[in-house]
Scaffold this motif. Sequence first.
Motif, short mmCIF file in Angstrom:
data_model
loop_
_atom_site.label_atom_id
_atom_site.label_comp_id
_atom_site.label_asym_id
_atom_site.label_seq_id
_atom_site.Cartn_x
_atom_site.Cartn_y
_atom_site.Cartn_z
N LYS A 1 0.81 -1.22 0.00
CA LYS A 1 0.00 0.00 0.00
C LYS A 1 0.84 1.27 0.00
CE LYS A 1 -2.03 -0.71 3.91
NZ LYS A 1 -1.46 -1.96 4.43
N VAL B 1 2.91 -2.76 17.78
CA VAL B 1 1.99 -1.74 17.22
C VAL B 1 0.54 -2.22 17.12
CG1 VAL B 1 2.57 -2.25 14.80
CG2 VAL B 1 1.70 -0.02 15.40
N ARG C 1 -0.25 -10.42 12.82
CA ARG C 1 -0.81 -9.07 12.74
C ARG C 1 -2.14 -9.05 11.99
NH1 ARG C 1 2.00 -4.22 11.09
NH2 ARG C 1 3.71 -5.26 10.07
N ASP D 1 -5.31 -7.42 13.61
CA ASP D 1 -5.90 -6.25 12.93
C ASP D 1 -7.33 -6.52 12.46
OD1 ASP D 1 -3.52 -4.92 13.28
OD2 ASP D 1 -2.81 -5.21 11.23
O1 DC Z 1 0.84 -0.38 7.68
P1 DC Z 1 1.72 -0.64 8.89
O2 DC Z 1 2.26 -2.03 8.95
O3 DC Z 1 2.80 0.38 9.03
O4 DC Z 1 0.74 -0.47 10.16
C1 DC Z 1 1.19 -0.63 11.46
C2 DC Z 1 0.07 -1.10 12.36
O5 DC Z 1 -0.88 -0.07 12.56
C3 DC Z 1 -0.69 -2.33 11.90
O6 DC Z 1 -0.54 -3.38 12.83
C4 DC Z 1 -2.13 -1.92 11.85
C5 DC Z 1 -2.19 -0.56 12.45
N1 DC Z 1 -2.99 0.37 11.66
C6 DC Z 1 -4.30 0.53 11.99
O7 DC Z 1 -4.79 -0.14 12.89
N2 DC Z 1 -5.07 1.44 11.32
C7 DC Z 1 -4.55 2.17 10.34
N3 DC Z 1 -5.31 3.06 9.70
C8 DC Z 1 -3.19 2.00 9.96
C9 DC Z 1 -2.44 1.07 10.64
#
Ligand code: DC
Length: 227
Positions: free
Chosen positions: A16, A93, A174, A178
Motif C-alpha cells: 500500500k 503496534v 498481525r 488487525d
Molecule cells: O501499515 P503498517 O504495517 O505500518 O501499520 C502498522 C500497524 O498499525 C498495523 O498493525 C495496523 C495498524 N494500523 C491501523 O490499525 N489502522 C490504520 N489506519 C493503519 C495502521
Amino acid sequence: MKRHALAIDGPAGAGKSSVAKMVAKRLHYTYIDTGAMYRATTYKAIVLGVDLQDPEAFGFLDDTMMEFHDGILFVDGEEMTQKIRSNQVSNHVSVVASHIPVRNKLVLLQQKISKNHNVVMDGRDIGTVVLPHADLKIFMTASVEERARRRHEENQSLGIPSDYHQLIDEIKRRDQIDSTRIYNPLRQAEDAVFLDTSDMDIHEVADKIYEMFANVLQPKGSERTNG
Ligand code: DC
C-alpha cells in the motif's frame, strides 16, 4: 474548496505505502501513511516507558505534534522514518492500534489533515471510518508469502535485520489481530474496489489506481471541449 481523497486499505505488506506514494506524487496530493502514526505512537510510548497494554496510558498524545512533510512523518519535530520500523515497534503496534482512545485521537487528526489537503491516505480503516466519503476506495491485498517477500525486501533496502520466515509468522499474527479487533477492524468498505496484487508489479498497480482515480474525478467521455 472541496478536497479530494483516495483511500487505500489492506493488510500488512500488501504494498500500500509504495503504491500510495507513487500515486500521490503523480496527482500532486499529500501522502498520509496512517500506519506510521500508529507506529510513532508505539515508539513514543516505548520511549516514555508507559504500559503498552493500558488503553488509558496514551494521554501523552494530547501533547504530541504529528506532521507530514513530503510524506515523511515528524513527531514533535523529530523525523520518524527509521525509528518506527524497528522490530520492537512492529511487534507491539497492533496492540497499541487496538486501543480506542488511541484510534479516536489519530482518526481525528487524519480527518483534520484531509480537510486542508487533497490526500492519498493508506491504512486499515480509511475507507470505512476515516474517510467514508473518499472519491475512490481501494482494498489492496496479496498472498501472505508475497507480502512477506515485499516486506523482507523493504527491510533489506532500509538496512533493517530481516528474516523471511519470521516475517510470514509476524504478518499472520498481525492480520489476525488487525482483522479481529472489536473497534475499527481491518475490513473492506462495501464500495471499495478489491485489488489482489500478488501477481502484479508495483508500477502496474500504481498505474491502475491512478487511472481509476482520474476516471472518478473526470469520467471518460465527460471531458468538455472548448468552443
Ligand atoms: O501499515 P503498517 O504495517 O505500518 O501499520 C502498522 C500497524 O498499525 C498495523 O498493525 C495496523 C495498524 N494500523 C491501523 O490499525 N489502522 C490504520 N489506519 C493503519 C495502521
